[in-house]
Design a protein around this motif. Structure first.
Motif, PDB file in Angstrom:
ATOM      1  N   VAL A  86     -97.460  55.967 135.827  1.00 31.00           N
ATOM      2  CA  VAL A  86     -96.917  56.117 134.269  1.00 31.00           C
ATOM      3  C   VAL A  86     -95.890  57.161 134.150  1.00 31.00           C
ATOM      4  CG1 VAL A  86     -97.959  56.922 132.167  1.00 31.00           C
ATOM      5  CG2 VAL A  86     -99.342  55.365 133.427  1.00 31.00           C
ATOM      6  N   ASN A  87     -95.913  58.172 135.064  1.00 33.35           N
ATOM      7  CA  ASN A  87     -94.642  59.092 134.971  1.00 33.35           C
ATOM      8  C   ASN A  87     -93.285  58.485 135.249  1.00 33.35           C
ATOM      9  OD1 ASN A  87     -95.287  62.088 134.758  1.00 33.35           O
ATOM     10  ND2 ASN A  87     -97.064  61.268 135.342  1.00 33.35           N
ATOM     11  N   GLU A  88     -93.379  57.533 136.119  1.00 34.46           N
ATOM     12  CA  GLU A  88     -92.208  56.632 136.384  1.00 34.46           C
ATOM     13  C   GLU A  88     -91.449  55.987 135.081  1.00 34.46           C
ATOM     14  OE1 GLU A  88     -90.242  56.472 139.266  1.00 34.46           O
ATOM     15  OE2 GLU A  88     -91.714  58.017 139.933  1.00 34.46           O
ATOM     16  N   ALA A  89     -92.435  55.714 134.232  1.00 37.23           N
ATOM     17  CA  ALA A  89     -91.769  55.389 132.760  1.00 37.23           C
ATOM     18  C   ALA A  89     -91.453  56.182 131.829  1.00 37.23           C
ATOM     19  CB  ALA A  89     -92.776  54.195 132.498  1.00 37.23           C
ATOM     20  N   LEU A  90     -91.686  57.256 132.023  1.00 37.38           N
ATOM     21  CA  LEU A  90     -91.207  58.427 131.110  1.00 37.38           C
ATOM     22  C   LEU A  90     -89.915  59.305 131.414  1.00 37.38           C
ATOM     23  CD1 LEU A  90     -95.029  59.883 130.596  1.00 37.38           C
ATOM     24  CD2 LEU A  90     -93.900  58.185 129.349  1.00 37.38           C
ATOM     25  N   THR A  91     -89.338  59.789 130.435  1.00 42.52           N
ATOM     26  CA  THR A  91     -88.186  60.788 130.601  1.00 42.52           C
ATOM     27  C   THR A  91     -88.906  62.178 130.484  1.00 42.52           C
ATOM     28  OG1 THR A  91     -87.525  60.919 128.157  1.00 42.52           O
ATOM     29  CG2 THR A  91     -86.996  58.660 129.690  1.00 42.52           C
ATOM     30  N   PRO A  92     -87.924  63.380 130.944  1.00 41.31           N
ATOM     31  CA  PRO A  92     -88.299  64.600 130.742  1.00 41.31           C
ATOM     32  C   PRO A  92     -88.301  64.868 129.054  1.00 41.31           C
ATOM     33  CG  PRO A  92     -86.476  64.294 132.200  1.00 41.31           C
ATOM     34  CD  PRO A  92     -86.641  62.940 131.719  1.00 41.31           C
ATOM     35  N   GLU A  93     -87.803  64.103 128.322  1.00 43.21           N
ATOM     36  CA  GLU A  93     -88.050  64.240 126.717  1.00 43.21           C
ATOM     37  C   GLU A  93     -89.065  64.042 126.260  1.00 43.21           C
ATOM     38  OE1 GLU A  93     -85.094  62.862 128.164  1.00 43.21           O
ATOM     39  OE2 GLU A  93     -84.240  64.966 128.117  1.00 43.21           O
ATOM     40  N   MET A  96     -90.623  63.346 113.239  1.00 45.73           N
ATOM     41  CA  MET A  96     -90.153  63.974 112.165  1.00 45.73           C
ATOM     42  C   MET A  96     -88.800  64.953 112.488  1.00 45.73           C
ATOM     43  SD  MET A  96     -93.837  65.663 110.255  1.00 45.73           S
ATOM     44  CE  MET A  96     -92.842  66.200 108.945  1.00 45.73           C
ATOM     45  N   ARG A  97     -88.529  65.027 113.633  1.00 49.07           N
ATOM     46  CA  ARG A  97     -87.445  65.732 114.164  1.00 49.07           C
ATOM     47  C   ARG A  97     -86.360  64.601 114.289  1.00 49.07           C
ATOM     48  NH1 ARG A  97     -90.955  68.870 117.896  1.00 49.07           N
ATOM     49  NH2 ARG A  97     -91.812  70.816 116.943  1.00 49.07           N
ATOM     50  N   GLY A  98     -86.722  63.722 114.220  1.00 48.46           N
ATOM     51  CA  GLY A  98     -85.363  62.517 114.475  1.00 48.46           C
ATOM     52  C   GLY A  98     -85.293  62.285 116.008  1.00 48.46           C
ATOM     53  N   GLN A  99     -86.388  62.797 117.013  1.00 46.24           N
ATOM     54  CA  GLN A  99     -86.312  62.736 118.155  1.00 46.24           C
ATOM     55  C   GLN A  99     -86.708  61.041 118.649  1.00 46.24           C
ATOM     56  OE1 GLN A  99     -88.123  66.104 119.763  1.00 46.24           O
ATOM     57  NE2 GLN A  99     -86.476  67.309 119.287  1.00 46.24           N
ATOM     58  N   ASN A 100     -86.531  60.551 119.833  1.00 51.92           N
ATOM     59  CA  ASN A 100     -86.641  59.254 120.358  1.00 51.92           C
ATOM     60  C   ASN A 100     -87.910  59.529 121.356  1.00 51.92           C
ATOM     61  OD1 ASN A 100     -86.749  56.369 120.165  1.00 51.92           O
ATOM     62  ND2 ASN A 100     -85.441  56.361 121.833  1.00 51.92           N
ATOM     63  N   GLY A 101     -88.642  60.561 121.411  1.00 50.66           N
ATOM     64  CA  GLY A 101     -89.599  60.694 122.515  1.00 50.66           C
ATOM     65  C   GLY A 101     -90.554  59.827 122.363  1.00 50.66           C
ATOM     66  N   VAL A 102     -91.493  59.581 123.533  1.00 51.24           N
ATOM     67  CA  VAL A 102     -92.797  58.962 123.617  1.00 51.24           C
ATOM     68  C   VAL A 102     -93.867  60.246 123.902  1.00 51.24           C
ATOM     69  CG1 VAL A 102     -94.208  57.286 124.586  1.00 51.24           C
ATOM     70  CG2 VAL A 102     -91.924  56.850 124.125  1.00 51.24           C
TER      71      VAL A 102
END
Length: 351
Positions: A76-83, A157-163
């Protein structure tokens, strides 16, 4: 994306070899597989050392081992970014190490030392690193789910594209927090990835003894989210599923749910006598050890996996040795500081 069919029995299933995905190695796949192998071995060897240290009373308190489930955290971590953000359970050593929190910071936290990732105040169940967007380590079953929904809402709400990725066990399905969070996440179209680590036992209770419907992915679809089951003993299958889910979330298709069918090889905790599982069942699942599954696949592709593994093992052994030495030399928190972070500092009067 069709969820798996309902289980026809409430007994604990055997490891599903038919769920294993075997694909030809793409260019660069061997190098990536070495990285996956190293990440899983780091978790395995770290926890095996924790068993030794716990037995020697160097580590105290509750310790819940992740041995057997390494493919889930790593894939799962391989699919995530630091953001992206992560919320984990009390069985979170693997999640923390896969996220990039150092073995030294985690080991110091296990020792309760000030150099630990939570300043020595959290211990095994409360690993935390805001800089890496790793928000626990939560001791309460399903307690991390509402926090994950809040993080996902805040990012949007901050307009960020994080998951926001939230790990939890099958036992969370018996808690209202899961159902409330799943409903709100779907209702508000939150960028939230639900990762259910279904290891078949909520503490000491088999899945079929606490859930009338044991197909958890199918149940998640009742909230209108995309959901499917994955072989949680296959790190590459986990990575592919997580990437697919994260891509869907980023494109605005709402929360996704992954049921990772996995198994813990050790007892629920170091205090647990583990009398509720059949020994033959444990051995059947050990035959699908995620590290062995990956190494066998690497051998089939002609990769020099044994040579790679020996090199990795030496590096990890030195890394863990250094982490233990650093933890034993690190200071404990002075008594006069014990009230820090308990209450806020008094406000200064404005004259």
């Amino acid at each position: 994306m069709t969820p798996a069919r309902p289980s026809s029995t409430r007994k604990s299933p055997s490891p599903r070899k038919d769920a294993r995905k075997t694909t030809k190695a793409a260019p660069g796949a061997d190098e990536h597989r070495v990285d996956l192998l190293e990440a899983m071995l780091r978790i395995r060897r770290f926890e095996e050392r924790c068993v030794e240290l716990y037995s020697a009373t160097k580590i105290r308190g509750f310790v819940h081992l992740y041995i057997g489930e390494e493919a889930v955290a790593v894939g799962v971590n391989e699919a995530l970014t630091p953001e992206d953000a992560i919320v984990a359970t009390y069985r979170e050593h693997g999640h923390a190490l896969a996220r990039g929190i150092t073995a030294e910071a985690v080991m110091a936290e296990m020792y309760g030392r000030t150099t630990g990732c939570s300043g020595g105040r959290g211990g095994s169940m409360h690993l935390f690193d805001a800089g890496r967007r790793f928000y626990g380590g939560n001791a309460i079953v399903a307690g991390g789910l509402p926090l994950a929904a809040g993080l996902a809402l805040a990012d949007r709400m901050r307009g960020q594209n994080g998951v926001t990725c939230c790990f939890f066990g099958d036992g969370a399905f018996a808690e209202g927090e899961f159902h409330e969070t799943a409903n709100l996440a779907a209702l508000w179209n939150l960028p939230l990835l639900f990762v259910c680590e279904n290891n078949l036992y909520a503490m000491g209770t088999a899945l079929g003894r606490h859930q009338a419907q044991t197909d958890l992915a199918m149940r998640a679809t009742s909230y209108g989210m995309v959901a499917w089951s994955v072989d949680g003993m296959d790190v590459e299958a986990v990575e592919q599923a997580a990437q697919r889910a994260v891509e869907g979330i980023r494109t605005g298709t709402g929360p996704h749910f992954l049921e990772l069918r996995t198994y813990r090889f050790r007892a629920h905790s170091m205090y647990d006598p583990d009398r509720y599982r059949d020994k033959a069942e444990i051995e059947r699942w050990k035959s699908r050890d995620p590290i062995t599954v990956l190494m066998d696949r690497m051998r089939e592709s002609g990769a020099p996996v044994d040579k790679d593994a020996a090199r990795i093992e030496r590096r990890i052994a030195a890394e863990i040795d250094d982490a233990v030495e650093a933890a034993e030399q690190a200071p404990e928190e002075p008594v006069e500081n014990l009230l820090r972070h308990v209450t806020s500092a008094p406000a200064q009067a404005v004259i």
